[in-house]
Design a protein around this motif. Structure first.
Motif, short mmCIF file in Angstrom:
data_model
loop_
_atom_site.label_atom_id
_atom_site.label_comp_id
_atom_site.label_asym_id
_atom_site.label_seq_id
_atom_site.Cartn_x
_atom_site.Cartn_y
_atom_site.Cartn_z
N GLN A 110 0.83 -1.20 0.00
CA GLN A 110 0.00 0.00 0.00
C GLN A 110 0.86 1.25 0.00
OE1 GLN A 110 -2.48 -0.53 3.43
NE2 GLN A 110 -4.03 -1.68 2.32
N ASP A 111 1.92 1.25 0.82
CA ASP A 111 2.81 2.41 0.87
C ASP A 111 3.52 2.62 -0.47
OD1 ASP A 111 2.14 3.01 3.46
OD2 ASP A 111 3.82 1.91 4.35
N ILE A 112 3.91 1.51 -1.11
CA ILE A 112 4.57 1.61 -2.41
C ILE A 112 3.63 2.22 -3.44
CG2 ILE A 112 5.48 0.26 -4.34
CD1 ILE A 112 6.65 -1.67 -2.29
N LEU A 113 2.37 1.74 -3.45
CA LEU A 113 1.40 2.24 -4.42
C LEU A 113 1.05 3.70 -4.18
CD1 LEU A 113 -0.99 -0.84 -4.63
CD2 LEU A 113 0.64 -0.09 -6.35
N LEU A 114 1.01 4.11 -2.91
CA LEU A 114 0.69 5.50 -2.59
C LEU A 114 1.78 6.44 -3.08
CD1 LEU A 114 -1.12 7.60 -1.17
CD2 LEU A 114 0.16 7.14 0.92
N LYS A 115 3.03 5.99 -3.00
CA LYS A 115 4.15 6.87 -3.33
C LYS A 115 4.62 6.71 -4.79
CE LYS A 115 5.66 6.69 1.46
NZ LYS A 115 6.70 6.27 2.43
N ALA A 116 4.01 5.79 -5.51
CA ALA A 116 4.44 5.52 -6.89
C ALA A 116 4.07 6.68 -7.83
CB ALA A 116 3.82 4.22 -7.39
N ASP A 117 4.80 6.76 -8.92
CA ASP A 117 4.51 7.73 -9.98
C ASP A 117 3.59 7.06 -10.99
OD1 ASP A 117 4.50 9.48 -12.12
OD2 ASP A 117 6.62 10.02 -11.91
N TYR A 118 2.46 7.71 -11.33
CA TYR A 118 1.48 7.09 -12.21
C TYR A 118 1.47 7.68 -13.62
CZ TYR A 118 -0.19 4.51 -8.23
OH TYR A 118 -0.25 3.65 -7.15
N HIS A 119 2.46 8.48 -13.96
CA HIS A 119 2.55 8.98 -15.34
C HIS A 119 2.91 7.82 -16.26
CE1 HIS A 119 3.02 12.75 -13.05
NE2 HIS A 119 2.47 13.31 -14.12
N GLY A 120 1.99 7.47 -17.15
CA GLY A 120 2.20 6.34 -18.04
C GLY A 120 1.37 5.13 -17.67
N ALA A 121 0.70 5.18 -16.50
CA ALA A 121 -0.13 4.05 -16.09
C ALA A 121 -1.39 3.98 -16.94
CB ALA A 121 -0.49 4.19 -14.62
N ASP A 122 -1.79 2.77 -17.28
CA ASP A 122 -3.03 2.56 -18.03
C ASP A 122 -4.11 2.23 -17.00
OD1 ASP A 122 -3.97 2.82 -20.55
OD2 ASP A 122 -3.72 0.73 -21.13
N ILE A 123 -4.95 3.21 -16.65
CA ILE A 123 -5.92 3.04 -15.57
C ILE A 123 -7.35 3.07 -16.12
CG2 ILE A 123 -4.40 4.05 -13.84
CD1 ILE A 123 -6.01 6.63 -14.02
N THR A 124 -8.26 2.51 -15.34
CA THR A 124 -9.68 2.47 -15.68
C THR A 124 -10.49 3.04 -14.53
OG1 THR A 124 -9.36 0.49 -17.05
CG2 THR A 124 -11.61 0.98 -16.33
N VAL A 125 -11.51 3.82 -14.85
CA VAL A 125 -12.41 4.35 -13.82
C VAL A 125 -13.43 3.27 -13.51
CG1 VAL A 125 -14.05 6.16 -13.23
CG2 VAL A 125 -12.07 6.70 -14.66
N ALA A 126 -13.28 2.62 -12.34
CA ALA A 126 -14.17 1.52 -11.97
C ALA A 126 -15.48 2.03 -11.39
CB ALA A 126 -13.49 0.59 -10.97
N ASP A 127 -15.42 3.12 -10.63
CA ASP A 127 -16.64 3.67 -10.03
C ASP A 127 -16.43 5.14 -9.75
OD1 ASP A 127 -19.20 3.75 -9.12
OD2 ASP A 127 -18.81 2.75 -7.21
#
Length: 207
Positions: A110-127
């Protein structure tokens, strides 16, 4: 008691500046001005500053570099780099899961994901509270305190608010990661010092 020399100067000044002043008015004015400081030179009024408040000035000078290229296919290399980056961050956790150990350190992940850089991530709006945004997916091109700017698969730039929005992304081999956007409402640089709540309630995650 006032100095006679000083007061005689004031009397001479009044007679010089107001020649039509008669004796009765002069006596009345002398009694009014006795023991009272007089500004012989008019004081200039300070001009009101027309400067904008600092907060508004910062907002008007803030420039967000909006990408001009909205072609989803143009960011394939960026997506590949991000997948390699996030894999390197989560390799240790994935090795534990693959080994069959049940006591994986989820708090560390969780800590890793919170501090990660998301530029370039392929994300989807689930809700999301906004029905028109639900199901949108694309590549994150820009992140601010409150929004993700993504390039969708139909070649459009969309601003997705983080607050009250749930995002997901796929991570090989076959993992689906869920992000509660309300816990990411910080500037990217400020997320380095933040931590998730130990046991957040659903209400806290969606506030």
């Amino acid at each position: 008691m006032s100095d006679p020399v000083q007061f005689s100067y004031v009397e001479a000044f009044l007679q010089k500046t107001i020649p039509s002043l008669n004796d009765s008015k002069l006596i009345s004015m002398k009694s009014t001005l006795r023991n009272k400081p007089i500004m012989l030179v008019a004081e200039k009024k300070a001009k009101k500053s027309k400067r904008k408040p600092r907060k508004r000035l910062r907002m008007t000078k803030r420039i967000l570099a909006k990408p001009t290229n909205s072609a989803y296919s143009s960011y394939g290399r960026l997506r590949s780099l991000w997948k390699e980056y996030i894999s390197n961050l989560l390799d240790e956790y994935m090795a534990v899961k693959a080994g069959g150990q049940q006591n994986a350190d989820l708090k560390c992940v969780q800590d890793i994901l919170l501090k990660a850089d998301y530029h370039g991530a392929d994300i989807t709006v689930a809700d999301t509270p906004c029905r028109t945004m639900k199901g949108i997916s694309g590549t994150v091109l820009q992140e601010t305190k409150n929004i993700f700017l993504i390039c969708t698969k139909d070649n459009k730039l969309r601003r997705i608010p983080k607050s009250q929005t749930i995002f997901t992304f796929e991570h090989p081999p076959g993992y689906r990661v869920t992000l509660f956007g309300s816990q990411f409402c910080f500037k990217p640089a400020h997320r380095l010092t933040k931590r998730f709540n130990k046991n957040p309630t659903l209400k806290e995650l969606l506030k």
